[in-house]
Design a protein around this motif. Structure first.
Motif, PDB file in Angstrom:
ATOM      1  N   PHE A  32       0.958  -1.468   0.106  1.00 21.58           N
ATOM      2  CA  PHE A  32       0.353  -0.392   0.196  1.00 21.58           C
ATOM      3  C   PHE A  32       0.405   2.052  -0.056  1.00 21.58           C
ATOM      4  O   PHE A  32       1.182   2.191  -0.584  1.00 21.58           O
ATOM      5  CB  PHE A  32      -1.111   0.119   1.280  1.00 21.58           C
ATOM      6  CG  PHE A  32      -1.803  -1.292   1.407  1.00 21.58           C
ATOM      7  CD1 PHE A  32      -2.708  -1.280  -0.555  1.00 21.58           C
ATOM      8  CD2 PHE A  32      -2.321  -1.138   2.620  1.00 21.58           C
ATOM      9  CE1 PHE A  32      -3.723  -2.696  -0.061  1.00 21.58           C
ATOM     10  CE2 PHE A  32      -3.708  -2.324   2.312  1.00 21.58           C
ATOM     11  CZ  PHE A  32      -4.106  -2.968   0.935  1.00 21.58           C
ATOM     12  N   MET A  35       3.281   1.982  -3.723  1.00 24.16           N
ATOM     13  CA  MET A  35       2.785   1.836  -4.545  1.00 24.16           C
ATOM     14  C   MET A  35       2.698   2.895  -5.269  1.00 24.16           C
ATOM     15  O   MET A  35       3.001   3.601  -6.559  1.00 24.16           O
ATOM     16  CB  MET A  35       1.096   1.614  -4.287  1.00 24.16           C
ATOM     17  CG  MET A  35       0.544   1.574  -3.651  1.00 24.16           C
ATOM     18  SD  MET A  35      -1.686   2.334  -4.057  1.00 24.16           S
ATOM     19  CE  MET A  35      -1.902   2.730  -5.956  1.00 24.16           C
ATOM     20  N   ASN A  36       2.154   4.723  -4.721  1.00 20.97           N
ATOM     21  CA  ASN A  36       3.157   5.274  -5.386  1.00 20.97           C
ATOM     22  C   ASN A  36       4.104   5.855  -5.843  1.00 20.97           C
ATOM     23  O   ASN A  36       4.168   6.979  -6.056  1.00 20.97           O
ATOM     24  CB  ASN A  36       1.858   6.329  -4.327  1.00 20.97           C
ATOM     25  CG  ASN A  36       0.849   6.513  -4.388  1.00 20.97           C
ATOM     26  OD1 ASN A  36       0.057   6.437  -5.523  1.00 20.97           O
ATOM     27  ND2 ASN A  36      -0.397   6.463  -3.358  1.00 20.97           N
ATOM     28  N   ARG A  40       2.178   5.447 -12.511  1.00 21.63           N
ATOM     29  CA  ARG A  40       0.989   5.526 -12.475  1.00 21.63           C
ATOM     30  C   ARG A  40       0.293   3.589 -13.301  1.00 21.63           C
ATOM     31  O   ARG A  40      -0.683   3.149 -12.626  1.00 21.63           O
ATOM     32  CB  ARG A  40      -0.081   6.798 -13.146  1.00 21.63           C
ATOM     33  CG  ARG A  40      -0.962   6.600 -12.517  1.00 21.63           C
ATOM     34  CD  ARG A  40      -2.246   6.899 -13.175  1.00 21.63           C
ATOM     35  NE  ARG A  40      -2.107   8.829 -12.832  1.00 21.63           N
ATOM     36  CZ  ARG A  40      -2.835   9.735 -13.154  1.00 21.63           C
ATOM     37  NH1 ARG A  40      -3.533   9.367 -13.852  1.00 21.63           N
ATOM     38  NH2 ARG A  40      -2.521  11.123 -13.017  1.00 21.63           N
ATOM     39  N   LYS A  41       0.416   3.711 -13.948  1.00 20.79           N
ATOM     40  CA  LYS A  41       0.555   2.210 -14.986  1.00 20.79           C
ATOM     41  C   LYS A  41       0.555   0.873 -14.022  1.00 20.79           C
ATOM     42  O   LYS A  41      -0.348   0.157 -14.284  1.00 20.79           O
ATOM     43  CB  LYS A  41       0.664   2.461 -16.425  1.00 20.79           C
ATOM     44  CG  LYS A  41       2.532   2.103 -16.742  1.00 20.79           C
ATOM     45  CD  LYS A  41       2.104   1.279 -17.934  1.00 20.79           C
ATOM     46  CE  LYS A  41       3.473   1.735 -18.851  1.00 20.79           C
ATOM     47  NZ  LYS A  41       4.076   2.056 -19.529  1.00 20.79           N
ATOM     48  N   ARG A  43       0.530   1.368 -10.163  1.00 20.91           N
ATOM     49  CA  ARG A  43      -0.330   1.057  -9.297  1.00 20.91           C
ATOM     50  C   ARG A  43      -1.072   0.315  -8.629  1.00 20.91           C
ATOM     51  O   ARG A  43      -1.371   0.296  -7.824  1.00 20.91           O
ATOM     52  CB  ARG A  43      -0.442   2.414  -9.471  1.00 20.91           C
ATOM     53  CG  ARG A  43       1.045   3.706  -9.003  1.00 20.91           C
ATOM     54  CD  ARG A  43       0.442   5.252  -9.052  1.00 20.91           C
ATOM     55  NE  ARG A  43       1.455   6.063  -8.820  1.00 20.91           N
ATOM     56  CZ  ARG A  43       1.052   7.155  -9.130  1.00 20.91           C
ATOM     57  NH1 ARG A  43      -0.356   7.782  -8.809  1.00 20.91           N
ATOM     58  NH2 ARG A  43       2.055   7.948  -9.673  1.00 20.91           N
ATOM     59  N   THR A  44      -2.054  -0.098  -9.872  1.00 18.81           N
ATOM     60  CA  THR A  44      -3.144  -0.462  -9.626  1.00 18.81           C
ATOM     61  C   THR A  44      -2.482  -1.733  -9.472  1.00 18.81           C
ATOM     62  O   THR A  44      -3.191  -3.216  -8.363  1.00 18.81           O
ATOM     63  CB  THR A  44      -4.325  -0.485 -10.004  1.00 18.81           C
ATOM     64  OG1 THR A  44      -4.322   0.856 -11.171  1.00 18.81           O
ATOM     65  CG2 THR A  44      -5.731  -1.007 -10.707  1.00 18.81           C
ATOM     66  N   LEU A  47      -1.277  -2.464  -5.434  1.00 15.84           N
ATOM     67  CA  LEU A  47      -2.113  -1.747  -5.239  1.00 15.84           C
ATOM     68  C   LEU A  47      -3.025  -3.200  -4.698  1.00 15.84           C
ATOM     69  O   LEU A  47      -3.622  -4.028  -4.064  1.00 15.84           O
ATOM     70  CB  LEU A  47      -3.396  -1.254  -5.287  1.00 15.84           C
ATOM     71  CG  LEU A  47      -5.312  -1.306  -4.706  1.00 15.84           C
ATOM     72  CD1 LEU A  47      -4.245  -0.625  -3.711  1.00 15.84           C
ATOM     73  CD2 LEU A  47      -5.846   0.682  -4.947  1.00 15.84           C
ATOM     74  N   LEU A  51      -4.214  -5.960  -2.004  1.00 17.08           N
ATOM     75  CA  LEU A  51      -5.645  -6.679  -1.223  1.00 17.08           C
ATOM     76  C   LEU A  51      -5.273  -7.674  -1.354  1.00 17.08           C
ATOM     77  O   LEU A  51      -5.935  -7.892  -0.505  1.00 17.08           O
ATOM     78  CB  LEU A  51      -7.125  -6.154  -2.560  1.00 17.08           C
ATOM     79  CG  LEU A  51      -6.995  -4.919  -2.201  1.00 17.08           C
ATOM     80  CD1 LEU A  51      -8.177  -4.424  -3.514  1.00 17.08           C
ATOM     81  CD2 LEU A  51      -7.795  -4.360  -1.333  1.00 17.08           C
ATOM     82  N   PHE A  54      -4.266  -8.169   2.341  1.00  9.65           N
ATOM     83  CA  PHE A  54      -4.743  -7.728   3.307  1.00  9.65           C
ATOM     84  C   PHE A  54      -5.980  -8.999   3.117  1.00  9.65           C
ATOM     85  O   PHE A  54      -6.353  -8.951   4.348  1.00  9.65           O
ATOM     86  CB  PHE A  54      -5.052  -6.134   2.883  1.00  9.65           C
ATOM     87  CG  PHE A  54      -6.268  -5.762   4.022  1.00  9.65           C
ATOM     88  CD1 PHE A  54      -5.661  -5.109   5.142  1.00  9.65           C
ATOM     89  CD2 PHE A  54      -7.712  -6.260   3.120  1.00  9.65           C
ATOM     90  CE1 PHE A  54      -7.065  -4.718   5.119  1.00  9.65           C
ATOM     91  CE2 PHE A  54      -8.464  -5.089   4.085  1.00  9.65           C
ATOM     92  CZ  PHE A  54      -7.868  -4.792   5.889  1.00  9.65           C
ATOM     93  N   ILE A  55      -6.321  -9.374   2.178  1.00  4.35           N
ATOM     94  CA  ILE A  55      -7.775 -10.179   2.566  1.00  4.35           C
ATOM     95  C   ILE A  55      -7.458 -11.180   3.086  1.00  4.35           C
ATOM     96  O   ILE A  55      -7.894 -11.487   4.909  1.00  4.35           O
ATOM     97  CB  ILE A  55      -8.414 -10.496   1.287  1.00  4.35           C
ATOM     98  CG1 ILE A  55      -8.501  -8.931   0.713  1.00  4.35           C
ATOM     99  CG2 ILE A  55      -9.366 -11.396   1.128  1.00  4.35           C
ATOM    100  CD1 ILE A  55      -9.589  -9.033  -0.808  1.00  4.35           C
TER     101      ILE A  55
END
Ligand SMILES: CC1=C(/C=C/C(C)=C/C=C/C(C)=C/C=O)C(C)(C)CCC1
Ligand SMILES: CC1=C(/C=C/C(C)=C/C=C/C(C)=C/C=O)C(C)(C)CCC1
Lengths: 235, 235
Positions: A32, A35-36, A40-41, A43-44, A47, A51, A54-55
């Motif tokens: 998390f 990522m920044n 930008r391409k 980053r998702t 992320l 996730l 995290f889950i």
């Protein structure tokens, strides 16, 4: 009562649940917050790596507790975790191949296959045990199609078109799916208590916990590594 | 007692509460962390998507527990959730139409209607059951006016002026409201235990849980997708 129960020093299942939970938490924070720092391409993709861990962290939190208080294998939570994280891994394949023009249908196809694989697996393991072989077979076929798609199908072609860092990341992820994921059907086949106990007391849960850590954190790190390598400004 | 109670393997209500809670959590993290990657004018929209799923995650957390320990439908919590999240969805309509010059009155009108819809619905379902038809009617009228406003009224005109990605996102959201939201009044009308049981044991809660996931996460993803498409710099 406190948050943590006492744990026997040879409770390896409890131990790996605990370590797994911490590792997933730490990995999530890592993904998390980093990522920044990249293009930008990518980053998702980072992320989504976050996730996934995290889950898993939240589920491991529960599973650790369930193991400590109920003392059984938390099959139910494992499947809830998988049914959310495995489709997200399919999303990762799509995200890294987007640069080569991957279409959303590729993603939905993989997601669909993974949901079939897991739902039929759950039915065989927890609902209709008498026909476990049949459900396992259907699940296995779906797994096989996923492996085929990424190793030899459309996804492979796209990865080759992209070349370079994307191709090599794709290849590594393919190995995760072929080798890392294979422990789960093996565990399913070995799914009789008598057989587990034969494994020198090493419970299937320990194997799953180690496998999960490798498959989730490792998978995420491969994607992270791609983002680092392929970002335009690395300084 | 531990954090989690044992769950029967055929407790689909408990299962969907659990999965719903996790999915809402993961979606919130996704929206919160990705908002800053897009143009500033879309950030608030993505943030509100995240608030909607975040509020739901907390409510699902409670509802899951309520179901496990009390064993009843958590009607009260559902309405608390709705009364916070549905007005926020109205805010979303305003936010994406702001580019076309939407006024705050449009937003307040939709918020007001949605609160009327939910408060009268709650009275009919939980306070004054004898006049459930009357409260349901008032609620249904408010719902109808919302549908009219966004499909054919002022909001529609603004969406057409904006055109492009905004128009198509607006259209998709309109479908959510017309089709996705319709399950709630259907559930209300079917609101007698005898009838639920007739649905092959598939409880209304399962339908609500699946509907909520689609309506909240799906709705949020439409807004997210608009932000991605309409952001100036996509690389
Ligand atoms: C093929 C097959 C299965 C496959 C499971 C897999 C492949 C799970 C992967 C999980 C991952 C990757 C988790 C997290 O990192 C089941 C359901 C055991 C049932 C038997 C047949
Ligand atoms: C019309 C109508 C109702 C409508 C409820 C709606 C439309 C709820 C929407 C909830 C959403 C969208 C939740 C979260 O995602 C009630 C109150 C059941 C009462 C009967 C009449």
């Amino acid at each position: 009562m406190g948050l943590v129960s006492k744990m026997a020093s040879n409770d390896y299942v409890g131990f790996t649940f605990f370590v797994g939970c911490m590792a997933m938490m730490a990995a999530s924070v890592f993904f998390f917050f980093s990522m920044n720092s990249y293009d930008r391409k990518w980053r998702t993709s980072i992320l989504v790596s976050g996730l996934i861990t995290f889950i898993a962290a939240v589920h491991y939190w529960y599973m650790r507790d369930y193991w400590a208080t109920v003392g059984e294998s938390p099959t139910f939570f494992r499947y809830v975790d998988w049914v959310l994280t495995v489709p997200l891994m399919c999303v990762e394949f799509f995200l890294i191949l987007k640069v080569a023009g991957a279409k959303k249908t590729l993603m939905w196809r993989l997601i669909f296959l993974s949901v079939i694989m897991l739902v039929t697996g759950y039915i065989g393991e927890a609902v209709d045990r008498d026909n476990a072989w049949l459900w396992g077979l259907v699940s296995g076929i779906a797994y096989f199609v996923i492996v085929y798609d990424i190793w030899l199908g459309k996804a492979k072609k796209l990865a080759q078109e992209a070349g370079g860092a994307v191709l090599s990341a794709h290849k590594t992820l393919c190995w995760f799916v072929l080798v890392g994921w294979a422990i789960y059907p093996l565990g399913y086949m070995a799914g009789t208590p008598g057989w587990y106990d034969g494994l020198n007391g090493l419970s299937m849960d320990v194997i799953y916990n180690i496998g999960d850590a490798i498959n989730k954190i490792g998978f995420g790190l491969v994607v992270y590594n791609l983002a680092v390598t392929a970002s335009s400004n690395n300084s």
